[in-house]
Design a protein around this motif. Sequence first.
Motif, PDB file in Angstrom:
ATOM      1  N   VAL A 158       0.949  -1.148   0.169  1.00  0.00           N
ATOM      2  CA  VAL A 158      -0.054  -0.039   0.059  1.00  0.00           C
ATOM      3  C   VAL A 158       0.763   1.198   0.001  1.00  0.00           C
ATOM      4  O   VAL A 158       1.936   1.147   0.738  1.00  0.00           O
ATOM      5  N   ALA A 186      -4.922   6.634   1.245  1.00  0.00           N
ATOM      6  CA  ALA A 186      -5.972   5.518   1.207  1.00  0.00           C
ATOM      7  C   ALA A 186      -6.673   5.480   2.878  1.00  0.00           C
ATOM      8  O   ALA A 186      -6.005   5.777   3.744  1.00  0.00           O
ATOM      9  N   ASP A 240      -3.938   0.295  -3.660  1.00  0.00           N
ATOM     10  CA  ASP A 240      -4.464   1.722  -4.151  1.00  0.00           C
ATOM     11  C   ASP A 240      -3.807   1.879  -5.611  1.00  0.00           C
ATOM     12  O   ASP A 240      -3.179   1.021  -6.023  1.00  0.00           O
ATOM     13  N   ASP A 241      -4.190   2.806  -6.262  1.00  0.00           N
ATOM     14  CA  ASP A 241      -3.769   3.086  -7.641  1.00  0.00           C
ATOM     15  C   ASP A 241      -2.332   3.119  -7.768  1.00  0.00           C
ATOM     16  O   ASP A 241      -1.601   2.685  -8.750  1.00  0.00           O
TER      17      ASP A 241
END
Length: 233
Positions: A173, A189, A212-213
Amino acid sequence: MEFKNTVAFVTGANRGLGKSFVKALQAAGAKKIYAAVRDPSTIDLPGVVPVQLDVNKPEQIEAAVRAAGDVTLLINNAGISRGSSLLADGALGALRDEFETNVVGPLALARAFAPTLKEQGGGAVVNVLSVLSWLNLPGAATYSVSKAATWSVTNGLRQELKGQGTAVVALHVGFMDTDMASGIDAPKADPLDVANQVLRALSEGRDEVYADDLTRGVKAGLSAEAGSYRGGV
């Protein structure tokens, strides 16, 4: 994994992502949750079993295993960041501190709880990693090194624990809305959403989570000619 039968042991459970793991597990109907922290008085969530644990103290790890002999899910969340570049004056000290907590700590806990997990039918281990498992940023360079090492530890544990039926899940992440990233101006996030993504991965039998992106983009670019790991974000 069916969470109604899950007995979880979460390190660093008093704030940030660790606290979110506890909330997500409670919402999923976990049977029991051990909330492990250096100072158990900082646990403010009801319905958990506080456990005193400094992951750098072998005697506290041993005591935790004795106290939590019914664990089926170990979540290695506790971690530190010293915010050091590689060439800073205190870089070697920062790296040693981060390695002890971020690399040696999760490995020591996985080793200590492995027999318990085997006795309980296999269960699972979750290691909290980072997009910095693949990138190295100057403001967190020694931390990045530690997370790269923990990714390797996670991959090794996955192979060595497979025979006893223990799943090993890696969480990658980027920035989360926690104290550790409070000074960073970037999209963050929600830690509760991240925790729920991990629970979904456990229930679906997946062994890596890209939360996440940013993390998904970096992961996708690792094999490119100019690999995403060669630059910053």
